[in-house]
Scaffold this active site. Sequence first.
Site, PDB file in Angstrom:
ATOM      1  N   ARG A  22       0.819  -1.215   0.000  1.00 19.75           N
ATOM      2  CA  ARG A  22       0.000   0.000   0.000  1.00 19.75           C
ATOM      3  C   ARG A  22       0.851   1.263   0.000  1.00 19.75           C
ATOM      4  O   ARG A  22       0.555   2.232  -0.704  1.00 19.75           O
ATOM      5  CB  ARG A  22      -0.935   0.001   1.218  1.00 19.75           C
ATOM      6  CG  ARG A  22      -1.832   1.232   1.301  1.00 19.75           C
ATOM      7  CD  ARG A  22      -2.759   1.152   2.514  1.00 19.75           C
ATOM      8  NE  ARG A  22      -2.035   1.188   3.777  1.00 19.75           N
ATOM      9  CZ  ARG A  22      -1.667   2.313   4.398  1.00 19.75           C
ATOM     10  NH1 ARG A  22      -1.949   3.493   3.864  1.00 19.75           N
ATOM     11  NH2 ARG A  22      -1.023   2.258   5.550  1.00 19.75           N
ATOM     12  N   CYS A 160      -7.305  -0.250  11.744  1.00 21.18           N
ATOM     13  CA  CYS A 160      -6.122  -0.881  12.351  1.00 21.18           C
ATOM     14  C   CYS A 160      -6.472  -1.371  13.758  1.00 21.18           C
ATOM     15  O   CYS A 160      -6.457  -2.561  14.027  1.00 21.18           O
ATOM     16  CB  CYS A 160      -4.970   0.106  12.379  1.00 21.18           C
ATOM     17  SG  CYS A 160      -4.410   0.598  10.734  1.00 21.18           S
ATOM     18  N   ARG A 180      -4.951  -5.014  14.313  1.00 19.01           N
ATOM     19  CA  ARG A 180      -4.353  -5.881  13.291  1.00 19.01           C
ATOM     20  C   ARG A 180      -2.974  -5.391  12.873  1.00 19.01           C
ATOM     21  O   ARG A 180      -2.103  -6.171  12.472  1.00 19.01           O
ATOM     22  CB  ARG A 180      -5.257  -5.968  12.060  1.00 19.01           C
ATOM     23  CG  ARG A 180      -5.401  -4.680  11.294  1.00 19.01           C
ATOM     24  CD  ARG A 180      -6.083  -4.832   9.941  1.00 19.01           C
ATOM     25  NE  ARG A 180      -6.182  -3.552   9.270  1.00 19.01           N
ATOM     26  CZ  ARG A 180      -5.221  -3.023   8.515  1.00 19.01           C
ATOM     27  NH1 ARG A 180      -4.078  -3.669   8.340  1.00 19.01           N
ATOM     28  NH2 ARG A 180      -5.397  -1.846   7.934  1.00 19.01           N
ATOM     29  N   ASP A 183       1.587   1.089  13.283  1.00 20.16           N
ATOM     30  CA  ASP A 183       2.740   1.937  13.005  1.00 20.16           C
ATOM     31  C   ASP A 183       3.230   2.372  14.385  1.00 20.16           C
ATOM     32  O   ASP A 183       2.674   3.287  14.999  1.00 20.16           O
ATOM     33  CB  ASP A 183       2.293   3.129  12.152  1.00 20.16           C
ATOM     34  CG  ASP A 183       3.394   4.140  11.883  1.00 20.16           C
ATOM     35  OD1 ASP A 183       4.383   4.172  12.634  1.00 20.16           O
ATOM     36  OD2 ASP A 183       3.254   4.922  10.934  1.00 20.16           O
ATOM     37  N   HIS A 221       5.086  -2.696  13.588  1.00 18.60           N
ATOM     38  CA  HIS A 221       6.165  -2.392  12.653  1.00 18.60           C
ATOM     39  C   HIS A 221       6.668  -0.955  12.756  1.00 18.60           C
ATOM     40  O   HIS A 221       5.979  -0.069  13.262  1.00 18.60           O
ATOM     41  CB  HIS A 221       5.716  -2.667  11.207  1.00 18.60           C
ATOM     42  CG  HIS A 221       4.427  -1.981  10.850  1.00 18.60           C
ATOM     43  ND1 HIS A 221       3.200  -2.600  10.967  1.00 18.60           N
ATOM     44  CD2 HIS A 221       4.170  -0.729  10.386  1.00 18.60           C
ATOM     45  CE1 HIS A 221       2.248  -1.761  10.578  1.00 18.60           C
ATOM     46  NE2 HIS A 221       2.817  -0.622  10.228  1.00 18.60           N
ATOM     47  N   ILE A 222       7.883  -0.779  12.263  1.00 18.12           N
ATOM     48  CA  ILE A 222       8.511   0.529  12.115  1.00 18.12           C
ATOM     49  C   ILE A 222       8.872   0.683  10.640  1.00 18.12           C
ATOM     50  O   ILE A 222       9.558  -0.177  10.073  1.00 18.12           O
ATOM     51  CB  ILE A 222       9.782   0.645  12.983  1.00 18.12           C
ATOM     52  CG1 ILE A 222       9.432   0.493  14.473  1.00 18.12           C
ATOM     53  CG2 ILE A 222      10.482   1.975  12.737  1.00 18.12           C
ATOM     54  CD1 ILE A 222      10.657   0.412  15.383  1.00 18.12           C
ATOM     55  N   SER A 282       3.086   7.559   6.637  1.00 15.53           N
ATOM     56  CA  SER A 282       2.846   6.885   5.360  1.00 15.53           C
ATOM     57  C   SER A 282       1.355   6.784   5.084  1.00 15.53           C
ATOM     58  O   SER A 282       0.609   6.234   5.901  1.00 15.53           O
ATOM     59  CB  SER A 282       3.466   5.492   5.380  1.00 15.53           C
ATOM     60  OG  SER A 282       4.869   5.570   5.542  1.00 15.53           O
TER      61      SER A 282
END
EC number: 2.1.1.45
Length: 283
Positions: A22, A160, A180, A183, A221-222, A282
């Site tokens: 994405r 999210c 789910r 960031d 995640h990063i 993002s």
Amino acid sequence: MKQYLDLCQRIVEQGKWVENERTGKRCLTVINADLTYDVAKGEFPLVTTRKSFWKAAIAELLGYIRGYDNAADFRQLGTKSWDANANENAAWLTNPHRKGEDDMGLVYGAVGRNFPKVGGGSVDLLRQIVDDLKRGVDNRGEIYTFYHPGAFHMGCLRPCLHSHHFSLLDGTLYLNSTQRSADVPLGLNWNMIQCYTFLALMAQITGHQAGQAFHKIVNAHIYEDQLELMRDVQLKRTPFKAPTLKINPDIKSLEDLETWVTLADFEVEGYEYHPSIQYPFSV
């Protein structure tokens, strides 16, 4: 705060690189993280190793509670968090379901407050939960969810932090929230605030003591353009003592949250923090 920093360190040390279609970026990723926020003890999970804009996080939560589906409504509450996804997401801009500028579509609270039923009609999930809890009822399914795969094509972003499951045990209200995808430098910072505040508010308006909020994150995640700032700046800082959140005791009903409540009804005391860090976002 320690559990958040421990997760950040775990991602830096143990994470695996994953390509995100994405955003077109790589993410350093781990699977499964469990965070706990003790609302009963007033342990407000506000990040102190950088300045956190907690008011915007609570404003966003209020928008989810009200079922808003327009970025302008979120701005009026005090957050610009939906501007980019509503107006800069390339896939959404060409989606025939988009109604125009600032429209978010069927996402988050717009789903939960108007959850589509098979065969037509809808269910107000939050109203059902509040009504049950006020009567002291826990049917083991008091779930406010934004996750509806059949409606993903009608919104600008899949949820999210997608489900909040309330449980009542011996007069104490608990919350299990499921996410789910997180960031971690940006979104999780807000999500922790929202889980804590949501439980505190629901306990207050249903007449129960608040217990603990349990926060399950599946994919943490990063992003690759955030890694250096996290590893070399934020994780090098020493955290300060956790602050406390004060909520206006005059907030007594779901109708209050839907109508007159503003950010002026929330106050954070004792918040010490390091300088802000401008992490890339993002879309």
